[in-house]
Design an enzyme around this catalytic site. Structure first.
Site, PDB file in Angstrom:
ATOM      1  N   SER A 135      33.378  41.060  36.012  1.00 55.56           N
ATOM      2  CA  SER A 135      34.627  40.363  36.299  1.00 55.56           C
ATOM      3  C   SER A 135      35.845  41.120  35.783  1.00 55.56           C
ATOM      4  O   SER A 135      35.903  41.519  34.620  1.00 55.56           O
ATOM      5  CB  SER A 135      34.613  38.972  35.664  1.00 55.56           C
ATOM      6  OG  SER A 135      35.868  38.346  35.817  1.00 55.56           O
ATOM      7  N   HIS A 153      45.045  36.388  42.842  1.00 51.25           N
ATOM      8  CA  HIS A 153      44.416  37.294  41.867  1.00 51.25           C
ATOM      9  C   HIS A 153      45.169  38.619  41.816  1.00 51.25           C
ATOM     10  O   HIS A 153      45.123  39.411  42.755  1.00 51.25           O
ATOM     11  CB  HIS A 153      42.949  37.534  42.246  1.00 51.25           C
ATOM     12  CG  HIS A 153      42.193  38.349  41.248  1.00 51.25           C
ATOM     13  ND1 HIS A 153      41.440  37.784  40.247  1.00 51.25           N
ATOM     14  CD2 HIS A 153      42.079  39.685  41.101  1.00 51.25           C
ATOM     15  CE1 HIS A 153      40.882  38.749  39.524  1.00 51.25           C
ATOM     16  NE2 HIS A 153      41.262  39.918  40.027  1.00 51.25           N
ATOM     17  N   GLU A 169      42.092  36.539  48.050  1.00 48.91           N
ATOM     18  CA  GLU A 169      42.544  35.762  46.893  1.00 48.91           C
ATOM     19  C   GLU A 169      44.005  36.121  46.628  1.00 48.91           C
ATOM     20  O   GLU A 169      44.298  37.015  45.835  1.00 48.91           O
ATOM     21  CB  GLU A 169      41.685  36.045  45.655  1.00 48.91           C
ATOM     22  CG  GLU A 169      40.273  35.534  45.763  1.00 48.91           C
ATOM     23  CD  GLU A 169      39.503  35.625  44.449  1.00 48.91           C
ATOM     24  OE1 GLU A 169      40.070  36.068  43.412  1.00 48.91           O
ATOM     25  OE2 GLU A 169      38.327  35.247  44.449  1.00 48.91           O
TER      26      GLU A 169
END
Length: 189
Positions: A95, A156, A153
């Site tokens: 991540s 993000h 996204e």
């Protein structure tokens, strides 16, 4: 540091040594309100510039530890199954949030957070048009999931530095994989 489905963190439990709480509007607390110091300083400038333009941006989710990402990813797996979870959430140790270099934004209303409709919110529109000036890119752009491994996204953001972000914008390059000459990472190896 580029993290994707082919490039895990090493060690998998990596913790940035310089986590700080940026002086920005928060829509979260605890570890999720932290960024590494470089990203935090750039975020403060970007959020202030947005505010000067009348746009409220909030920090909706910053740093996530390996343990938190394991729980986050696990909840996706439990509700959607592993295959679908892999398109929406990173496995622990893979991540960008764990690096401190990435974070999710929201806006003052909280509307459409973490949904595709967020792209139409003032915070997302402003970030898409201006984030590169402060060293950020929208990490998972529209229709480039075959390269990044994640669907769009608009919330993000990933800090890569002003020079690289401006260069990506000027040249119309959408992903870090393309910019740095890395292989696409649509799925885990």
């Amino acid at each position: 540091m580029i993290v994707n489905k082919h490039r895990p963190l090493s060690p998998a439990t990596f913790v940035p040594p310089d986590l700080v709480r940026p002086a920005v509007r928060l829509a979260t607390s605890g570890e999720a309100a932290l960024l590494n110091s470089t990203t935090a300083a750039a975020a403060e400038k970007m959020f202030a510039a947005a505010a000067a333009d009348g746009v409220i941006i909030t920090l909706a989710s910053g740093y996530r530890s390996f343990t938190t990402q394991r729980a986050t990813y696990g909840s996706y797996v439990n509700s959607r199954g592993r295959a679908e979870a892999d398109t929406a959430s990173a496995r622990p140790g893979f991540s960008e949030h764990q690096t401190g270099w990435a974070f999710d934004i929201g806006d003052g209303s909280g509307a459409d957070s973490f949904t595709p409709q967020f792209k139409d919110r003032p915070a997302a529109i402003w970030a898409k048009a201006n984030a590169h000036r402060f060293g950020f890119v929208v990490r998972y752009p529209w229709m480039l999931h075959e390269i990044t491994g994640y669907y769009y996204e608009p919330w993000h953001l990933r800090f890569i530095g002003t020079e690289a972000a401006m260069d990506m914008s000027t040249r119309g390059i959408g992903t870090l994989e393309e910019y740095f000459g890395l292989e696409p990472a649509p799925a885990y190896l």
